[in-house]
Enzyme design. Structure first.
Site, short mmCIF file in Angstrom:
data_model
loop_
_atom_site.label_atom_id
_atom_site.label_comp_id
_atom_site.label_asym_id
_atom_site.label_seq_id
_atom_site.Cartn_x
_atom_site.Cartn_y
_atom_site.Cartn_z
N ASP A 91 0.72 -1.32 -0.07
CA ASP A 91 -0.09 -0.06 -0.09
C ASP A 91 0.97 1.06 0.14
O ASP A 91 2.24 1.19 0.09
CB ASP A 91 -0.92 -0.15 1.30
CG ASP A 91 -2.03 0.96 0.87
OD1 ASP A 91 -2.03 1.78 0.01
OD2 ASP A 91 -3.28 0.85 1.88
C1 NOJ Z 1 -3.98 4.00 0.11
C2 NOJ Z 1 -5.14 3.34 0.43
O1 NOJ Z 1 -4.94 2.37 1.53
C3 NOJ Z 1 -5.17 2.22 -0.85
O2 NOJ Z 1 -6.46 1.52 -0.71
C4 NOJ Z 1 -5.20 2.73 -2.15
O3 NOJ Z 1 -5.14 1.80 -3.06
C5 NOJ Z 1 -3.93 3.49 -2.33
N1 NOJ Z 1 -3.66 4.34 -1.24
C6 NOJ Z 1 -3.56 3.91 -3.73
O4 NOJ Z 1 -4.19 5.26 -3.86
#
Ligand code: NOJ
Length: 712
Positions: free
Chosen positions: A271
């Site tokens: 993430d």
């Molecule tokens: C953080 C988020 O937790 C995740 O769900 C998302 O896909 C990513 N950012 C990318 O934007």
């Protein structure tokens, strides 16, 4: 040399051979760049706003890409294809969560539809709009079992049940990836967040999660296992710390379970910043060590931490990362690119926006989903559907909301496409009713100046439709709320209406179950519309008028009070079933999982099955006839639960194992079937994920019926 003489450029050669050929030609630096992800363009989610990368290296593995028009992608891709030594295409990812431009209801709402084929169709729509706009990969579905409504991300999940998350998640994989990811209408799916992110302590985002191995296997891993089996191309490692080992450094979950036990060959991306956050989580001394831990644990690609691009070369030189570990991460990245056909078709054909977006069949699917995901929570004395000829007042901040109806992620949804509730209600009733509108108040704040007028109009009206709820930005990532009641001003508005109205209908638009106990008590009818995307207005209006018979059922429990949280149906039995209840109030939720009303009634007949004695390995059917006993056609969702009275490892009191939604015409009887697989449905897993079937009694619950089986 012709391109086809170079193995990796030859499309007729098996992908694994192409991957290995390409890998054998890559330098250390080229390999490292492949497993990094940067951003390109400007994101509309405040929380994720990355620095726009002006000078992106041509060797970059992946980019989070934000515009709707493929022109920027193609320019960047040309840079990668022409200015890098090996011409490896970039993989463009994006958070397309519940639609790209045709915005569907939030995932939690879609789960309440229990209409899996329709949900899959919606994911197909999203895939088509994405791929034609230059997106190859979506960071969806989110299959985190979510049991704490204070956690803002419940909006993005399919609710509290593992089986529901598994079922909708696999449908998303099928919808996004289609039969072949390389076709021009499909994209790669990404299961997230692996794993246990939904167990966030006290509903706070990014924090510690206490998850026993048994719960990991019972509750949090099953959706991922099923969606991996469905063929998901990628996964995302989560932010949370799993009982001491953060998930982005967790060798057990990332490698032993996912790779060794389940045989997953796809790509694991971290993430955003999750690798760097290992430092904040006290797991790594610094960013360099964070990179080492993450890659060795099984995180192939680094999203925005800049740990891999900065330190991998040194880590490889120092022998802290082996070449084979690095190669494997690169192989997994390249494999997805080959599967997507990017080497053959690196560029996105430029098309007109109207040929890509809001196509009639896409709009029809989003409309149907908006209608089917809404849940009728209360309908005293059949106040709904509304009679003709009434004087109707529409009020509340949700009544003229647009953007807030899209929820926490809105892709490229445009506010101008959103149906407003007040206008839709006007349109629905036309000359059949006299409809007036006053906003009354905002979502929050203290401005109650319109309340006098609201009171006056409420007295005039036969019925007042009060539309309240949350702003879109109140749920989603980094949106934990300690108080999930309606804001004071909206509660005052409801009280003000109640004091002068003859009848009160509440319409709620929100991204999480809220504490609405007092407000529900005041209302004659309550419709949970969630954040419905573009077409909630006409769906709510249709439910009010009776054009649509509501069929949504809750995918997440509504607590009676904040103090009950977490509350969910799949709890294990208490040691004292007759004691342990709250002394100061009920221990029952306001509305349980699976709850929802219809304008018709259904009667469950006697379930039939060939035998009540079964053994491991058996497969058999249980059939239940259901009759529509009301005055109009209706959709019914049948939930099949299993309950194991005792065992070596105790089980949740009830576990959902199957559900199905079907239309039953007025007066008709329709059979619903549960194809039981004894190992899958009556068996269970231990704390290492080993599945077994235990002899003894076991129950199936369906509606108000129960059946007892004996496993020999
Ligand atoms: C953080 C988020 O937790 C995740 O769900 C998302 O896909 C990513 N950012 C990318 O934007």
């Amino acid at each position: 040399m012709k391109p086809n003489d170079v193995l990796y450029k030859n499309p007729s050669i098996p992908i694994d051979i192409r991957v290995n050929d390409l890998l054998s030609r890559m330098t250390l630096k080229e390999k490292i760049m492949q497993i990094n992800q940067y951003t390109l363009g400007t994101n509309n989610i405040e929380n994720n706003k990355g620095v726009e990368v002006k000078q992106i290296p041509a060797e970059i593995g992946s980019l989070i890409y934000f515009p709707t028009d493929p022109e920027l992608r193609n320019r960047m891709q040309r840079h990668a294809m022409n200015d890098s030594r090996l011409g490896i295409p970039i993989l463009f990812g994006y958070d397309c969560i519940h639609g790209f431009r045709t915005i569907f209801p939030i995932p939690l709402a879609q789960a309440c539809s229990w209409n899996v084929p329709l949900f899959e169709k919606g994911c197909r729509v999203a895939a088509q709009e994405c791929r034609m706009s230059g997106v190859d990969w979506t960071f969806s579905p989110m299959i985190d079992v979510s049991r704490d409504p204070r956690w803002g991300r419940v909006a993005e999940s399919f609710g509290e049940d593992p089986y529901a998350n598994a079922t909708f998640g696999s449908a998303a994989v099928r919808g996004y990836q289609g039969r072949n990811m390389s076709d021009s209408l499909s994209i790669a799916a990404c299961l997230k967040h692996y794993v246990g992110y939904g167990a966030s302590e006290a509903g706070r985002d990014y924090v510690y999660t206490e998850i026993s191995r048994q719960s990991l296997w019972d509750t949090y891993l099953p959706p991922f296992e099923k969606c991996v089996q469905a063929g998901a191309a990628t996964l995302m490692s989560s932010f949370n710390n799993i009982s001491g080992i953060p998930s982005s450094a967790n060798h057990y979950t990332l490698t032993e379970v996912l790779r060794k036990k389940w045989g997953f060959r796809g790509l694991m991306v971290s993430d955003w910043g999750a690798v760097e956050q290992l430092v904040h989580q006290n797991m790594a001394r610094d960013l360099k060590e964070a990179g080492q831990l993450a890659l060795n644990a099984g995180v192939d690609m680094d999203m925005m931490s800049h740990a891999y691009d900065t330190y991998l070369e040194t880590l490889v030189d120092e022998g802290k990362i082996s070449t084979s570990t690095l190669d494997e991460a690169v192989r997994r990245t390249l494999r997805v690119k080959f599967q997507l056909g990017l080497f053959e078709h690196p560029y996105t054909p430029v098309s007109k926006a109207e040929d890509r977006f809001l196509r009639p069949q896409s709009v029809a699917a989003a409309r149907q989903m908006a209608a089917e995901s809404m849940v009728l929570l209360k309908n005293e004395h059949q106040v709904l559907p509304l009679k003709q000829g009434l004087k109707i007042l529409v009020t509340g901040p949700v009544a003229d909301a647009t953007h807030d109806l899209l929820g926490c992620w809105w892709g490229h949804g445009e506010d101008g496409d959103i149906e407003k509730l007040n206008e839709s209600i006007q349109k629905e009733f036309g000359s059949q009713a006299e409809v007036r509108y006053i906003k009354g108040c905002d979502f929050d704040g203290t401005d109650e100046r319109q309340f006098k007028q609201v009171e006056k109009l409420s007295r005039w009206a036969d019925i007042v439709i009060t539309c309240v709820g949350e702003k879109g930005s109140w749920s989603g990532e980094n949106n934990s709320h300690a108080d999930i009641a309606l804001p004071t001003i909206q509660r005052h508005l409801i009280q003000c209406v109640k004091a002068s109205a003859k009848q009160l209908v509440l319409v709620l638009a929100n991204g999480r179950p809220m504490i609405i106990t007092d407000e529900v008590a005041m209302a004659d009818a309550v419709i949970e519309m969630w954040q419905p995307g573009l077409y909630g207005g006409s769906a709510v209006a249709g439910i009010l008028s009776g054009r649509i018979n509501p069929s949504g059922r809750l995918a997440m429990t509504f607590p009676y009070s904040q103090g009950q949280i977490p509350i969910y149906y799949g709890r294990r039995h208490s040691a004292r079933p007759h004691q342990g209840f709250y002394k100061d109030q009920t221990s029952e939720p306001l509305y349980p999982f699976g709850y929802g009303l219809s304008y018709t009634t259904f009667a469950y007949g006697e379930p039939k099955t060939a035998s009540h004695e079964v053994k491991a390995g058996d497969k058999f059917d249980v059939i239940i006839p259901i009759t529509n006993t009301g005055q109009r056609d209706g959709l019914e969702t049948v939930f099949w639960y299993v309950s194991d009275p005792y065992g070596k490892i105790t089980r949740p009191a009830q576990e959902l194992k199957h559900f199905e939604k079907k239309l039953i015409k007025k007066g008709e009887t329709v059979d619903f079937v549960f194809h039981v697989n004894v190992n899958r449905d009556f068996g269970y897993v231990d704390s290492e994920g080993k599945r077994f079937v235990e002899p003894g009694d076991i129950m199936i619950f369906v509606g108000d019926k129960k059946l007892k089986f004996t496993i020999k």
